[in-house]
Scaffold this motif. Sequence first.
Motif, PDB file in Angstrom:
ATOM      1  N   SER A 170      88.693 -33.723  68.166  1.00  0.00           N
ATOM      2  CA  SER A 170      87.689 -32.983  68.937  1.00  0.00           C
ATOM      3  C   SER A 170      88.102 -32.926  70.406  1.00  0.00           C
ATOM      4  O   SER A 170      88.643 -33.901  70.944  1.00  0.00           O
ATOM      5  CB  SER A 170      86.318 -33.660  68.825  1.00  0.00           C
ATOM      6  N   LYS A 171      87.861 -31.787  71.035  1.00  0.00           N
ATOM      7  CA  LYS A 171      88.180 -31.665  72.454  1.00  0.00           C
ATOM      8  C   LYS A 171      87.077 -32.302  73.283  1.00  0.00           C
ATOM      9  O   LYS A 171      85.916 -32.418  72.845  1.00  0.00           O
ATOM     10  CB  LYS A 171      88.377 -30.205  72.838  1.00  0.00           C
ATOM     11  N   LEU A 172      87.418 -32.717  74.478  1.00  0.00           N
ATOM     12  CA  LEU A 172      86.434 -33.271  75.404  1.00  0.00           C
ATOM     13  C   LEU A 172      85.617 -32.138  76.009  1.00  0.00           C
ATOM     14  O   LEU A 172      86.104 -31.013  76.146  1.00  0.00           O
ATOM     15  CB  LEU A 172      87.142 -34.039  76.520  1.00  0.00           C
ATOM     16  N   PRO A 173      84.366 -32.409  76.392  1.00  0.00           N
ATOM     17  CA  PRO A 173      83.568 -31.366  77.045  1.00  0.00           C
ATOM     18  C   PRO A 173      84.171 -30.987  78.394  1.00  0.00           C
ATOM     19  O   PRO A 173      84.773 -31.822  79.080  1.00  0.00           O
ATOM     20  CB  PRO A 173      82.196 -32.028  77.211  1.00  0.00           C
ATOM     21  N   TYR A 174      84.013 -29.742  78.759  1.00  0.00           N
ATOM     22  CA  TYR A 174      84.524 -29.242  80.033  1.00  0.00           C
ATOM     23  C   TYR A 174      83.696 -29.815  81.170  1.00  0.00           C
ATOM     24  O   TYR A 174      82.463 -29.742  81.168  1.00  0.00           O
ATOM     25  CB  TYR A 174      84.451 -27.721  80.046  1.00  0.00           C
ATOM     26  N   GLU A 175      84.354 -30.429  82.137  1.00  0.00           N
ATOM     27  CA  GLU A 175      83.639 -30.948  83.304  1.00  0.00           C
ATOM     28  C   GLU A 175      84.576 -30.953  84.504  1.00  0.00           C
ATOM     29  O   GLU A 175      85.799 -31.084  84.355  1.00  0.00           O
ATOM     30  CB  GLU A 175      83.103 -32.361  83.038  1.00  0.00           C
ATOM     31  N   ASP A 176      84.009 -30.802  85.678  1.00  0.00           N
ATOM     32  CA  ASP A 176      84.817 -30.798  86.894  1.00  0.00           C
ATOM     33  C   ASP A 176      85.423 -32.183  87.117  1.00  0.00           C
ATOM     34  O   ASP A 176      84.693 -33.179  87.198  1.00  0.00           O
ATOM     35  CB  ASP A 176      83.965 -30.401  88.100  1.00  0.00           C
ATOM     36  N   ARG A 177      86.730 -32.240  87.175  1.00  0.00           N
ATOM     37  CA  ARG A 177      87.444 -33.490  87.340  1.00  0.00           C
ATOM     38  C   ARG A 177      88.493 -33.351  88.436  1.00  0.00           C
ATOM     39  O   ARG A 177      88.895 -32.255  88.781  1.00  0.00           O
ATOM     40  CB  ARG A 177      88.144 -33.911  86.032  1.00  0.00           C
ATOM     41  N   LYS A 178      88.958 -34.499  88.914  1.00  0.00           N
ATOM     42  CA  LYS A 178      90.072 -34.494  89.861  1.00  0.00           C
ATOM     43  C   LYS A 178      91.375 -34.582  89.073  1.00  0.00           C
ATOM     44  O   LYS A 178      91.526 -35.429  88.197  1.00  0.00           O
ATOM     45  CB  LYS A 178      89.954 -35.684  90.814  1.00  0.00           C
ATOM     46  N   PHE A 179      92.285 -33.706  89.379  1.00  0.00           N
ATOM     47  CA  PHE A 179      93.579 -33.708  88.703  1.00  0.00           C
ATOM     48  C   PHE A 179      94.604 -33.036  89.609  1.00  0.00           C
ATOM     49  O   PHE A 179      94.247 -32.331  90.560  1.00  0.00           O
ATOM     50  CB  PHE A 179      93.499 -32.986  87.353  1.00  0.00           C
ATOM     51  N   ASP A 180      95.851 -33.274  89.301  1.00  0.00           N
ATOM     52  CA  ASP A 180      96.946 -32.721  90.103  1.00  0.00           C
ATOM     53  C   ASP A 180      97.636 -31.598  89.340  1.00  0.00           C
ATOM     54  O   ASP A 180      97.764 -31.645  88.119  1.00  0.00           O
ATOM     55  CB  ASP A 180      97.975 -33.814  90.428  1.00  0.00           C
ATOM     56  N   ILE A 181      98.091 -30.601  90.072  1.00  0.00           N
ATOM     57  CA  ILE A 181      98.878 -29.507  89.491  1.00  0.00           C
ATOM     58  C   ILE A 181     100.231 -29.482  90.187  1.00  0.00           C
ATOM     59  O   ILE A 181     100.304 -29.444  91.410  1.00  0.00           O
ATOM     60  CB  ILE A 181      98.181 -28.144  89.665  1.00  0.00           C
TER      61      ILE A 181
END
Length: 335
Positions: A170-181
């Motif tokens: 199952s995929k995780l719910p979409y939520e605003d997170r901190k991440f690097d691109i």
Amino acid sequence: MNIADYKGVWVFAEQRDGALQKVSLELLGEGRKIADKLGVKLTALLLGYEIEDLATELGNHGADEVLVVDNKELAQYTTDGYTKVICDLVNEKKPEILFIGATFIGRDLGPRVAARLSTGLTADCTSLDIDEEGKFLLATRPAFGGNLMATIACTDHRPQMATVRPGVFSKLPYEDRKFDIENIKTNLTADDIRTKIVEVVKENKEIEDISEANIIVSGGRGVGSKENFQLLKDLAQALGGTVAASRAAVENEWLDKDYQVGQTGKTVRPTIYIACGISGAIQHVAGMQDADMIIAINKDATAPIMKVADYGIVGDLNKVIPEMIAEVKAMKEDN
């Protein structure tokens, strides 16, 4: 190879025509658990052309970092192009685990990458875990025709690789997170790709995605004929669901292979799964056992499907299903 140099969990984020494949998000969900157990970063690897906008979706579905390789030569999938880019990045950044979806692309790409990196690959996994003592990947998959489950470890080589079919996790719910691109430059050129795509022709047929269905009415050899599948379609329509089939029914050409449930078909997780004339072989059960409710209709009260069903109806489906349709329509009218 110094295994200690390899850290991190990577997920190959497959996209087609600028749209992420759902298995990529499902793998991020499971990859998040694996990365947390190891205490390392979860990285999504995104390849393509003009696909930077997809990075945000990957980050907000669990990735700590998104590596974006945007190159015109990656616009269409080619084994040579994608393999070179992935292997170059793995050799440079040294992830300890690499997950790939077992799609048509993934089943082509995974073995090629594993061979070039001289590592192992466990295909079509149904479960992933980490050995608490050795901290290596435990990948479980059906073996010997689905008659037993084998847990495989790749302890001496890195990265540890596994492919997983869509619908297993199952995929995780979409939520605003901190991440690097991180945008990665590649030296890939047309000369690195031995094959040339002349034309892409898409088959024009409407196919429902059974892995997304909430209600599934599935038929097996016991349905008897392609004509009898109309009964199942009528029941599915009455319930607002979709029809599916076992391998035996697909091999008899009673339904398209896109609607096959099981080890060699698709994995489904509906709210209600109605198994009609299906014996319940382990190969089929592996693809539908996570349904919230399983209803079996079979003449044989001792059929294996009855052991996994929440409700079993012993009888002729040609008599049972019309009664079910009538009851559903009556309930709708009352409401």
